[in-house]
Design a protein around this motif. Structure first.
Motif, PDB file in Angstrom:
ATOM      1  N   GLU A   1       0.835  -1.207   0.000  1.00 21.32           N
ATOM      2  CA  GLU A   1       0.000   0.000   0.000  1.00 21.32           C
ATOM      3  C   GLU A   1       0.867   1.254   0.000  1.00 21.32           C
ATOM      4  O   GLU A   1       0.643   2.179  -0.781  1.00 21.32           O
ATOM      5  N   ALA A   2       1.879   1.278   0.861  1.00 19.64           N
ATOM      6  CA  ALA A   2       2.783   2.424   0.906  1.00 19.64           C
ATOM      7  C   ALA A   2       3.538   2.560  -0.413  1.00 19.64           C
ATOM      8  O   ALA A   2       3.783   3.665  -0.889  1.00 19.64           O
ATOM      9  N   SER A   3       3.905   1.436  -1.006  1.00 23.22           N
ATOM     10  CA  SER A   3       4.601   1.471  -2.293  1.00 23.22           C
ATOM     11  C   SER A   3       3.723   2.091  -3.365  1.00 23.22           C
ATOM     12  O   SER A   3       4.182   2.919  -4.157  1.00 23.22           O
ATOM     13  N   ALA A   4       2.468   1.701  -3.394  1.00 27.20           N
ATOM     14  CA  ALA A   4       1.546   2.266  -4.379  1.00 27.20           C
ATOM     15  C   ALA A   4       1.384   3.765  -4.165  1.00 27.20           C
ATOM     16  O   ALA A   4       1.365   4.546  -5.118  1.00 27.20           O
ATOM     17  N   LEU A   5       1.300   4.180  -2.909  1.00 32.35           N
ATOM     18  CA  LEU A   5       1.190   5.608  -2.620  1.00 32.35           C
ATOM     19  C   LEU A   5       2.446   6.359  -3.055  1.00 32.35           C
ATOM     20  O   LEU A   5       2.370   7.487  -3.539  1.00 32.35           O
ATOM     21  N   GLU A   6       3.612   5.731  -2.895  1.00 29.98           N
ATOM     22  CA  GLU A   6       4.858   6.362  -3.339  1.00 29.98           C
ATOM     23  C   GLU A   6       4.875   6.509  -4.848  1.00 29.98           C
ATOM     24  O   GLU A   6       5.313   7.530  -5.376  1.00 29.98           O
TER      25      GLU A   6
ATOM     26  N   VAL B   1       2.274   6.888  -6.784  1.00 27.97           N
ATOM     27  CA  VAL B   1       1.355   7.987  -7.086  1.00 27.97           C
ATOM     28  C   VAL B   1       2.028   9.324  -6.798  1.00 27.97           C
ATOM     29  O   VAL B   1       1.945  10.258  -7.599  1.00 27.97           O
ATOM     30  N   ALA B   2       2.726   9.434  -5.670  1.00 25.61           N
ATOM     31  CA  ALA B   2       3.421  10.680  -5.332  1.00 25.61           C
ATOM     32  C   ALA B   2       4.491  11.012  -6.368  1.00 25.61           C
ATOM     33  O   ALA B   2       4.644  12.172  -6.765  1.00 25.61           O
TER      34      ALA B   2
ATOM     35  N   GLU C   1       2.786  12.360  -9.470  1.00 27.70           N
ATOM     36  CA  GLU C   1       2.331  13.734  -9.270  1.00 27.70           C
ATOM     37  C   GLU C   1       3.493  14.716  -9.358  1.00 27.70           C
ATOM     38  O   GLU C   1       3.367  15.794  -9.936  1.00 27.70           O
TER      39      GLU C   1
END
Length: 142
Positions: A126-131, A133-134, A137
């Motif tokens: 989950e944290a990897s996916a958020l990274e 996305v960041a 962006e």
């Protein structure tokens, strides 16, 4: 194949993130199918990021630069994948990424690795996916 991929489209719906797994590593059929689905998501659904369960550093240093510039060879770039991804299917997929990006220089597909170089998962999936996305962006803001 088109009918099967259309069925995948029905399952994917309007999702912006799609995860693809496999029952076992090192099986050409799974890798080939995942590459085919990824290509379809890029070409038909406009996906522009692919995150792989492979070394973050190797992707940053070798795979992503090849995919964005086509400098070198797909065979050389594919050697940077972790052992379970090193295959002719991934070499061919890496070549396809390069060719797609060459044809779409203003709308490239980015590639990310989700495993730290010591083999540990990057802060969990989950944290990897958020990274990822960041990072996307940040790239879009440039």
């Amino acid at each position: 194949a088109d009918a099967e991929l259309s069925a995948v489209g029905a399952i994917v719906g309007n999702a912006q993130v799609v995860g693809l797994g496999e029952a076992a590593f090192r099986t050409g059929g799974f890798v080939r199918s995942k590459a085919q689905i990824a290509r379809w998501l890029v070409e038909k659904r406009g996906f522009r990021a692919i995150a792989l369960e492979t070394s973050f550093g190797q992707v940053e240093d070798t795979i992503r630069p090849f995919a964005l510039t086509c400098r070198g060879s797909a065979a050389e770039a594919a050697l940077a994948y972790d052992d379970h991804w090193r295959s002719t299917e991934m070499r061919d997929f890496t070549q396809w990424l390069c060719e797609f990006n060459r044809a779409h220089p203003s709308d490239p597909v980015e590639v990310f690795g989700l495993v730290q170089d010591d083999g540990a998962q990057v802060r969990g999936i989950e944290a990897s996916a958020l990274e990822v996305v960041a990072q996307l962006e940040t790239m879009r803001a440039k």
